[in-house]
Enzyme design. Structure first.
Site, mmCIF file in Angstrom:
data_model
loop_
_atom_site.group_PDB
_atom_site.id
_atom_site.type_symbol
_atom_site.label_atom_id
_atom_site.label_comp_id
_atom_site.label_asym_id
_atom_site.label_seq_id
_atom_site.Cartn_x
_atom_site.Cartn_y
_atom_site.Cartn_z
ATOM 1 N N GLU A 45 12.081 -7.671 -8.913
ATOM 2 C CA GLU A 45 11.728 -8.660 -8.120
ATOM 3 C C GLU A 45 12.938 -8.516 -7.013
ATOM 4 O OE1 GLU A 45 9.023 -9.073 -7.673
ATOM 5 O OE2 GLU A 45 7.753 -9.388 -10.062
ATOM 6 N N GLN A 50 11.292 -6.086 -0.111
ATOM 7 C CA GLN A 50 11.876 -5.459 1.188
ATOM 8 C C GLN A 50 12.354 -3.438 0.887
ATOM 9 O OE1 GLN A 50 12.590 -7.696 4.102
ATOM 10 N NE2 GLN A 50 13.216 -9.488 2.929
ATOM 11 N N THR A 51 11.306 -3.183 -0.139
ATOM 12 C CA THR A 51 12.195 -1.573 -0.663
ATOM 13 C C THR A 51 10.630 -1.083 -1.636
ATOM 14 O OG1 THR A 51 13.876 -2.653 -1.110
ATOM 15 C CG2 THR A 51 13.943 -0.825 -2.087
ATOM 16 N N GLY A 89 20.299 -1.619 0.809
ATOM 17 C CA GLY A 89 20.832 -2.984 1.443
ATOM 18 C C GLY A 89 20.329 -4.135 1.253
ATOM 19 N N TYR A 128 9.105 -17.402 -4.840
ATOM 20 C CA TYR A 128 8.501 -16.028 -5.203
ATOM 21 C C TYR A 128 8.788 -15.627 -6.270
ATOM 22 C CZ TYR A 128 7.198 -11.026 -6.206
ATOM 23 O OH TYR A 128 6.860 -10.504 -6.310
ATOM 24 N N ASP A 146 3.623 -13.679 -2.159
ATOM 25 C CA ASP A 146 5.210 -12.414 -1.829
ATOM 26 C C ASP A 146 4.282 -12.001 -0.084
ATOM 27 O OD1 ASP A 146 3.391 -10.713 -2.579
ATOM 28 O OD2 ASP A 146 4.431 -9.548 -3.455
ATOM 29 N N CYS A 217 -15.021 -11.006 -0.119
ATOM 30 C CA CYS A 217 -13.977 -11.111 0.760
ATOM 31 C C CYS A 217 -15.081 -11.372 2.010
ATOM 32 C CB CYS A 217 -13.510 -9.428 1.185
ATOM 33 S SG CYS A 217 -12.137 -9.165 2.065
HETATM 34 FE FE1 SF4 Z 1 -8.972 -6.618 1.130
HETATM 35 FE FE2 SF4 Z 1 -10.998 -4.724 0.988
HETATM 36 FE FE3 SF4 Z 1 -10.697 -6.049 -0.644
HETATM 37 FE FE4 SF4 Z 1 -11.270 -7.651 0.785
HETATM 38 S S1 SF4 Z 1 -13.104 -5.865 0.505
HETATM 39 S S2 SF4 Z 1 -9.387 -7.670 0.056
HETATM 40 S S3 SF4 Z 1 -10.018 -6.465 3.296
HETATM 41 S S4 SF4 Z 1 -9.646 -4.157 0.287
#
Ligand code: SF4
Length: 354
Positions: A45, A50-51, A89, A128, A146, A217
């Protein structure tokens, strides 16, 4: 049937079942997921901050081979640790790993504490990382938020709040804590991270057609997926001009050691000076006697971006006779690969040392 729009909490509650089912089907085989233990998850973790995963894998394997447990990490020499970290880094992350390993050996008999609150007290372990270790390895019902998780949540909830703000992160942690399925926090957290890394990707078009939570979503529903998340642009970085020198004498190269504090603390570096200097000025800038210079070759320019500053570098290879200037470490060229940790900032030039 429920009437009216769903609350954020109710929407996220509906995410758990499809997310967990998807994660169990699609989780990638990663080195730290094979026989996971707290130490492996912790180191992975920290390396992954950042990698990219693909870049981390070889570092992780090498690190585990040489430092397989907390005791080995606590006992490793600083230079060796930096050498193992070279290229990743953010060297303070490695220093904090060792500091935390010291604490674990002294105060916890060498065994990582299993509770989120105790883990958070260790150097370099924030919310995190503590959440990831506590949930993945010890099964504690805590979130691990994160950048990936923030992006996914921001899209699911069609939120226009700036995900760079700590208040937004805190709100995400609170929400997830309430909706996560008890006893399955490890898979739930990893599912969200994995979704963010492989499907709800940053900087491009998310793969909504493959997404297990597309039905709930709001960003997909309203066509906002590519506009979200909102993140304030980073502050402009300071530009610093530098002149870097490969100072060679036979099979020796001159190195310096950086100060114990500040940028790239305690690492080794090629001699360099602030400003862009021309060939005539080099002897004065790098304390060379003109009659010892055998040749000067101009090298390509290079740029390195740190979190707050950018180095714009020009470079020279200077071959000298006699000996290297006093004050420099005369390193054998092959020792650059094995002994001296040199930060990535100089990689454009260290690659030219043959
Ligand atoms: Fe992300 Fe699309 Fe899934 Fe929404 S439907 S969580 S925008 S991949």
């Amino acid at each position: 049937m429920e009437k009216g729009p769903l609350t954020e909490e109710a929407r996220l509650e509906r995410m758990s079942a499809p997310l967990l089912a998807w994660y169990k089907e699609n989780k990638r085989d990663l080195p730290w997921r094979i026989e996971p233990n707290p130490y492996k998850v912790w180191v992975s973790e920290i390396m992954l901050q950042q990698t990219r995963i693909e870049a981390v894998k070889p570092y992780f394997d090498r690190f585990m081979k040489e430092l397989p447990d907390v005791a080995a990490l606590a006992a490793v020499e600083d230079d060796r640790l930096m050498k193992l970290w070279e290229g990743l880094g953010y060297y303070n992350r490695a220093r904090n790993l060792k500091k935390a390993a010291d604490v674990i050996v002294r105060e916890y008999d060498g065994v990582m504490p299993p509770q989120y609150q105790e883990l958070k007290k260790l150097p370099g372990i924030g919310c995190y990382t503590a959440g990831a270790i506590a949930s993945i390895v010890f099964g504690e019902d805590v979130p691990a938020v994160d950048g990936n998780v923030l992006r996914v949540l921001s899209r699911i909830l069609a939120s226009r709040e700036d995900i760079g703000k700590s208040s937004v992160k805190k709100k995400a942690e609170d929400l997830l804590k309430r909706v996560m399925p008890k006893g399955e926090a490890g898979d739930f957290n990893q599912g969200l991270m994995e979704l963010g890394e492989t499907v709800c990707v940053p900087g491009g078009i998310p793969k909504c057609g493959e997404c297990p939570v597309s039905r709930i979503c709001l960003a997909r529903e309203s066509g906002l997926a590519c506009e979200l998340p909102i993140k304030a642009p980073p502050k402009k970085k300071k530009i610093e001009k530098r002149t870097v020198c490969i100072l060679e004498h036979k099979d020796l190269v001159g190195l310096c050691r950086r100060e114990d504090t500040g940028l790239l603390a305690s690492l080794y570096e090629l001699p360099n000076a602030e400003g862009h200097w021309n060939q005539k000025q080099l002897c004065q800038v790098f304390h060379l006697k003109e009659d010892q210079v055998v040749s000067i070759e101009q090298l390509p320019d290079a740029k390195h971006i740190f979190s707050h500053v950018e180095w714009h570098m020009i470079g020279y290879r200077i071959k000298v006779e006699g000996e290297l200037p006093k004050g420099l470490i005369a390193a054998k060229k092959e020792e650059l690969k094995t002994i001296y940790p040199l930060p990535n900032a100089f990689s454009r030039y260290t690659k030219l040392i043959k």
